[in-house]
Design an enzyme around this catalytic site. Structure first.
Site, PDB file in Angstrom:
ATOM      1  N   LYS A 222      -9.853  -5.504   9.842  1.00 45.16           N
ATOM      2  CA  LYS A 222     -10.939  -5.092   9.302  1.00 45.16           C
ATOM      3  C   LYS A 222     -12.329  -4.879  10.094  1.00 45.16           C
ATOM      4  O   LYS A 222     -12.947  -4.033  10.037  1.00 45.16           O
ATOM      5  CB  LYS A 222     -11.113  -5.643   7.846  1.00 45.16           C
ATOM      6  CG  LYS A 222     -10.126  -5.263   6.877  1.00 45.16           C
ATOM      7  CD  LYS A 222     -10.380  -5.772   5.503  1.00 45.16           C
ATOM      8  CE  LYS A 222      -9.188  -5.862   4.665  1.00 45.16           C
ATOM      9  NZ  LYS A 222      -9.554  -6.384   3.340  1.00 45.16           N
TER      10      LYS A 222
ATOM     11  N   SER B  11       0.949  -1.207  -0.150  1.00 49.87           N
ATOM     12  CA  SER B  11      -0.094   0.016   0.046  1.00 49.87           C
ATOM     13  C   SER B  11       0.780   1.084  -0.047  1.00 49.87           C
ATOM     14  O   SER B  11       0.569   2.220  -0.735  1.00 49.87           O
ATOM     15  CB  SER B  11      -0.909  -0.003   1.194  1.00 49.87           C
ATOM     16  OG  SER B  11      -1.756  -1.097   0.888  1.00 49.87           O
TER      17      SER B  11
ATOM     18  N   GLY C 178     -13.854 -15.983   2.795  1.00 55.23           N
ATOM     19  CA  GLY C 178     -13.237 -15.158   4.083  1.00 55.23           C
ATOM     20  C   GLY C 178     -13.578 -13.685   4.068  1.00 55.23           C
ATOM     21  O   GLY C 178     -14.796 -13.233   3.306  1.00 55.23           O
TER      22      GLY C 178
ATOM     23  N   THR D  65     -15.453 -24.450   4.717  1.00 47.80           N
ATOM     24  CA  THR D  65     -16.229 -24.305   5.981  1.00 47.80           C
ATOM     25  C   THR D  65     -17.761 -23.912   5.405  1.00 47.80           C
ATOM     26  O   THR D  65     -17.507 -22.843   5.291  1.00 47.80           O
ATOM     27  CB  THR D  65     -15.734 -23.401   7.068  1.00 47.80           C
ATOM     28  OG1 THR D  65     -14.300 -23.818   7.018  1.00 47.80           O
ATOM     29  CG2 THR D  65     -16.372 -23.583   8.179  1.00 47.80           C
TER      30      THR D  65
ATOM     31  N   ALA E 226     -12.392 -11.167   2.460  1.00 47.59           N
ATOM     32  CA  ALA E 226     -12.393 -10.460   0.981  1.00 47.59           C
ATOM     33  C   ALA E 226     -13.931 -10.936   0.317  1.00 47.59           C
ATOM     34  O   ALA E 226     -14.407  -9.965  -0.364  1.00 47.59           O
ATOM     35  CB  ALA E 226     -11.429 -11.081   0.121  1.00 47.59           C
TER      36      ALA E 226
ATOM     37  N   THR F 288      -5.755  -3.827   7.037  1.00 47.42           N
ATOM     38  CA  THR F 288      -5.846  -4.938   6.369  1.00 47.42           C
ATOM     39  C   THR F 288      -6.002  -5.903   7.382  1.00 47.42           C
ATOM     40  O   THR F 288      -6.183  -5.689   8.489  1.00 47.42           O
ATOM     41  CB  THR F 288      -4.470  -5.220   5.423  1.00 47.42           C
ATOM     42  OG1 THR F 288      -4.532  -6.356   4.502  1.00 47.42           O
ATOM     43  CG2 THR F 288      -3.179  -5.310   6.229  1.00 47.42           C
TER      44      THR F 288
ATOM     45  N   ASN G  66     -17.137 -23.021  -0.169  1.00 47.03           N
ATOM     46  CA  ASN G  66     -16.129 -22.785   0.844  1.00 47.03           C
ATOM     47  C   ASN G  66     -15.951 -24.184   1.666  1.00 47.03           C
ATOM     48  O   ASN G  66     -16.911 -24.820   1.910  1.00 47.03           O
ATOM     49  CB  ASN G  66     -16.552 -21.779   1.972  1.00 47.03           C
ATOM     50  CG  ASN G  66     -15.385 -21.090   2.678  1.00 47.03           C
ATOM     51  OD1 ASN G  66     -14.272 -21.006   2.078  1.00 47.03           O
ATOM     52  ND2 ASN G  66     -15.432 -20.987   4.035  1.00 47.03           N
TER      53      ASN G  66
ATOM     54  N   LYS H  78     -19.568 -20.715   6.504  1.00 49.24           N
ATOM     55  CA  LYS H  78     -19.036 -19.392   6.414  1.00 49.24           C
ATOM     56  C   LYS H  78     -19.877 -18.836   5.289  1.00 49.24           C
ATOM     57  O   LYS H  78     -20.049 -17.567   5.128  1.00 49.24           O
ATOM     58  CB  LYS H  78     -17.600 -19.233   6.515  1.00 49.24           C
ATOM     59  CG  LYS H  78     -16.804 -19.230   7.690  1.00 49.24           C
ATOM     60  CD  LYS H  78     -15.550 -18.780   7.722  1.00 49.24           C
ATOM     61  CE  LYS H  78     -14.510 -19.311   8.559  1.00 49.24           C
ATOM     62  NZ  LYS H  78     -13.250 -19.267   8.057  1.00 49.24           N
TER      63      LYS H  78
END
Ligand code: NDP
Length: 300
Positions: free
Chosen positions: A68, A20, A135, A160, A137, A64, A158, A163
């Site tokens: 978040k 960044s 996740g 899992t 993102a 990040t 996913n 989620k």
């Protein structure tokens, strides 16, 4: 434009790898703006780190992994994008007319991906889209794909599965409550095993496959059978490399998807939107992506 440099930072843990500062310094240089953009490791509470930056004149920051969600809870005001994603990757310090200060949280990940997909002529409109991974993102990108991408339907798969289901349910509920902000479109959640048993053919396939797992970081592929790639037109991996290819995009190319791209354009795209929030100017993506590819290549 003020003569004194604007103080910014990116917070996370780990943070040493973050690109960044280089991206924002490039944006600022193009515009002739002075900035100081630091990497700050969050070893304890995010709130403590953020308060310290702003007490010393910070005007904004990026956030990040894994901060978040903490940033989402820390800010007083959230953009719609942040509310939908339930996560904040950009904060702006806002000075009100009465002299009081508050902090605005945004999430530019989803729109960053969307602008890159547009740049790459991704055939999103009316497409059947498969997102691998559920996740942080994925939380940011799913609503944007549904709303701006005008996809036909979207499936999240996913390891899992709970989620993926959580993102699906939250997104559907948000769309029902805020139809102006988020278009209601069909969305499904699965594990890899349930996709494995499905027959893939002309009538049952995905047009666009997006890898939002962290598997490419370790050079691994998701457990998705090859037939899904053989029937798709476009593949995108959020992970990025100096060469612009990941294990995932290479696999997709080998199975016939020439339009296979890594996520550097998304990284630059989300940064450009953050820069716009702070300074009111949207930097150009193409020269920054080219510059960052060179930077990455020199690092190898
Ligand atoms: P998270 O850690 O929040 O999520 C990781 C995801 O990968 C989860 O869905 C996880 O599944 C899945 N996963 C991990 N290991 C395996 C495995 N062995 N088998 C199957 N699935 C697995 O990461 P983020 O969502 O923040 O980031 C995901 C990727 O996107 C990373 O590569 C990151 O670098 C990249 N990224 C790129 C951005 C850009 O601007 N280009 C921006 C943000 C992220 P489970 O839930 O089962 O653990």
């Amino acid at each position: 434009m003020s003569d004194s440099p604007a103080l910014l930072a990116v917070f996370g843990n780990p943070i040493a790898h973050s690109l960044s500062p280089l991206i924002h310094e490039f944006f600022a240089k193009q515009e002739g703006r002075q900035i100081i953009y630091e990497k700050r490791l969050v070893a304890g509470e995010f709130a403590t780190s953020a308060a310290e930056l702003f007490a010393h004149g910070g005007i904004g920051c990026n956030i990040t992994v894994p901060c978040k969600v903490a940033a989402f809870h820390w800010v007083q005001e959230k953009t719609e994008r942040a509310l939908i994603a339930q996560a904040v990757n950009t904060i702006k310090k806002v000075q009100k007319e009465d002299g009081s200060v508050h902090y605005l949280g945004d999430n530019t990940d989803g729109l960053g991906l969307f602008t890159d997909l547009q740049r790459l002529n991704c055939p999103l409109n009316n497409a059947r889209v498969l997102v691998l991974g559920a996740g942080g993102a994925t939380r940011g990108i799913v609503p944007v794909l549904l709303h701006l991408g005008q996809v036909q339907d979207l499936t999240i798969v996913n390891r899992t599965v709970s989620k993926a289901e959580e993102i699906m349910i939250y997104t559907q509920q948000f769309a029902m409550a805020h139809p102006d902000a988020l278009t209601i479109r069909p969305i499904e959640a699965h594990d890899y095993a349930s996709l494995e048993v499905q027959e893939v053919n002309e009538n049952n396939h995905y047009d666009v496959i997006i890898n939002a797992t962290s598997l490419s970081m370790r050079g691994e592929l998701p457990a998705l059978k090859d037939d899904y790639f053989r029937h798709a037109k476009f593949a995108y991996d959020l992970f990025y490399t100096p060469q612009g290819q990941t294990v995932f995009t290479e696999h997709a190319r080998q199975l016939g998807i020439d339009a296979s791209f890594d996520g550097l354009g998304m990284l630059v795209g989300q940064a450009a939107l953050a820069y716009e929030l702070w300074f009111g100017v949207r930097p150009e993506l193409a020269p920054t992506i080219e510059y960052m590819r060179k930077v990455l290549a020199e690092r190898v």
